[in-house]
Design a protein around this motif. Structure first.
Motif, short mmCIF file in Angstrom:
data_model
loop_
_atom_site.label_atom_id
_atom_site.label_comp_id
_atom_site.label_asym_id
_atom_site.label_seq_id
_atom_site.Cartn_x
_atom_site.Cartn_y
_atom_site.Cartn_z
N PRO A 53 77.49 68.86 16.91
CA PRO A 53 78.90 68.54 16.71
C PRO A 53 79.45 67.73 17.89
N GLY A 54 80.31 66.80 17.58
CA GLY A 54 80.87 65.93 18.61
C GLY A 54 80.01 64.69 18.79
N MET A 55 78.75 64.87 19.12
CA MET A 55 77.85 63.75 19.30
C MET A 55 77.63 63.04 17.95
N THR A 56 77.44 63.81 16.90
CA THR A 56 77.18 63.23 15.58
C THR A 56 78.37 62.41 15.10
N GLU A 57 79.55 62.98 15.18
CA GLU A 57 80.74 62.26 14.73
C GLU A 57 80.93 60.96 15.53
N LYS A 58 80.70 61.03 16.82
CA LYS A 58 80.85 59.83 17.67
C LYS A 58 79.84 58.76 17.25
N ALA A 59 78.61 59.13 16.96
CA ALA A 59 77.60 58.17 16.52
C ALA A 59 77.97 57.54 15.18
N LEU A 60 78.46 58.35 14.25
CA LEU A 60 78.86 57.82 12.94
C LEU A 60 80.06 56.89 13.07
N GLU A 61 81.00 57.25 13.93
CA GLU A 61 82.15 56.37 14.18
C GLU A 61 81.70 55.03 14.74
N GLN A 62 80.72 55.04 15.63
CA GLN A 62 80.23 53.79 16.21
C GLN A 62 79.56 52.92 15.15
N GLU A 109 75.27 48.77 2.63
CA GLU A 109 73.83 48.82 2.90
C GLU A 109 73.54 48.99 4.39
N PHE A 110 74.28 48.26 5.22
CA PHE A 110 74.15 48.39 6.66
C PHE A 110 74.39 49.84 7.09
N LEU A 111 75.48 50.41 6.61
CA LEU A 111 75.81 51.80 6.96
C LEU A 111 74.71 52.76 6.51
N MET A 112 74.22 52.58 5.29
CA MET A 112 73.18 53.48 4.78
C MET A 112 71.90 53.35 5.59
N ASP A 113 71.51 52.11 5.92
CA ASP A 113 70.30 51.92 6.71
C ASP A 113 70.42 52.56 8.09
N TYR A 114 71.56 52.37 8.73
CA TYR A 114 71.74 52.95 10.06
C TYR A 114 71.91 54.47 10.01
N LEU A 115 72.57 54.97 8.99
CA LEU A 115 72.69 56.43 8.85
C LEU A 115 71.32 57.07 8.65
N LYS A 116 70.48 56.42 7.89
CA LYS A 116 69.14 56.95 7.60
C LYS A 116 68.27 56.99 8.86
N GLY A 132 58.66 72.30 7.37
CA GLY A 132 58.35 71.26 8.35
C GLY A 132 59.47 70.28 8.51
N TRP A 133 59.56 69.73 9.73
CA TRP A 133 60.57 68.72 10.03
C TRP A 133 60.21 67.40 9.35
N VAL A 134 61.20 66.69 8.87
CA VAL A 134 61.01 65.41 8.21
C VAL A 134 60.84 64.34 9.30
N ALA A 135 59.74 63.63 9.26
CA ALA A 135 59.45 62.60 10.25
C ALA A 135 60.12 61.29 9.87
N ALA A 136 60.40 60.48 10.87
CA ALA A 136 60.94 59.14 10.64
C ALA A 136 59.91 58.33 9.86
N LYS A 137 60.41 57.45 8.99
CA LYS A 137 59.53 56.62 8.16
C LYS A 137 59.59 55.18 8.63
N ALA A 138 58.44 54.54 8.65
CA ALA A 138 58.36 53.15 9.09
C ALA A 138 59.25 52.24 8.24
N GLU A 139 59.31 52.47 6.93
CA GLU A 139 60.12 51.61 6.08
C GLU A 139 61.61 51.73 6.38
N ASP A 140 62.05 52.92 6.83
CA ASP A 140 63.45 53.07 7.22
C ASP A 140 63.74 52.28 8.48
N GLU A 141 62.82 52.30 9.43
CA GLU A 141 62.97 51.52 10.65
C GLU A 141 62.91 50.02 10.34
N ASP A 142 62.01 49.63 9.45
CA ASP A 142 61.87 48.22 9.08
C ASP A 142 63.14 47.69 8.43
N ALA A 143 63.86 48.56 7.70
CA ALA A 143 65.08 48.13 7.03
C ALA A 143 66.14 47.67 8.03
#
Length: 147
Positions: A53-62, A109-116, A132-143
């Motif tokens: 909390p706090g950090m997440t909202e600030k990141a989304l606002e940015q 689309e920009f917002l969705m890509d960055y949120l992901k 298990g924790w969900v790992a970052a996906k290369a295709e999300d980074e590529d987007a």
């Protein structure tokens, strides 16, 4: 601009209607909602989403502020849930309002890509026999490279 991080479910229709009604000077409203998808084999019982909390909202606002700076937007809405969600539950919603559809679509689309890829949420999948924790996906980074 409205950024909401909440545990409780949201009413997509009500949120979309309220968002669209606020800006009669906009010619386009684009909405997107993310839904918990069951894993292959139908083994997902719940997805647990954590955040700071706090950090997440600030990141989304940015991220939203960056979108407003890049496109001609009249308004932005981001809702993101945390806690335990079952397959079929809504995780998040993005809405953009712009004078013209191109800006509304691209900004969404920009917002969705960055949120992901960049929003500080951590997801853990709980199945019948494992978790298990969900790992970052290369295709999300590529987007992100298109922005």
């Amino acid at each position: 601009m409205r950024i909401v991080v909440q545990e409780q479910p949201f009413d997509f229709g009500a949120e979309a209607d309220a968002f669209a009604a606020t800006r009669t000077d906009m010619g386009a409203v684009v909405t997107f909602t993310g839904i918990v998808r069951d894993v292959a084999g139908g083994d997902l019982n719940v997805m647990e989403i954590e955040h700071y909390p706090g950090m997440t909202e600030k990141a989304l606002e940015q991220i939203a502020t960056d979108a407003v700076a890049r496109w001609s937007l009249g308004d932005v809405l981001v809702i993101h849930r945390y806690g335990r969600l079952a397959p079929g539950d809504r995780i998040m919603m993005v809405a953009t309002a712009a004078p013209h559809r191109k800006d509304a679509f691209e900004a969404a689309e920009f917002l969705m890509d960055y949120l992901k890829s960049r929003a500080p949420f951590w997801k853990k999948e709980h199945g019948a026999d494992s978790a298990g924790w969900v790992a970052a996906k290369a295709e999300d980074e590529d987007a992100l490279t298109r922005w």
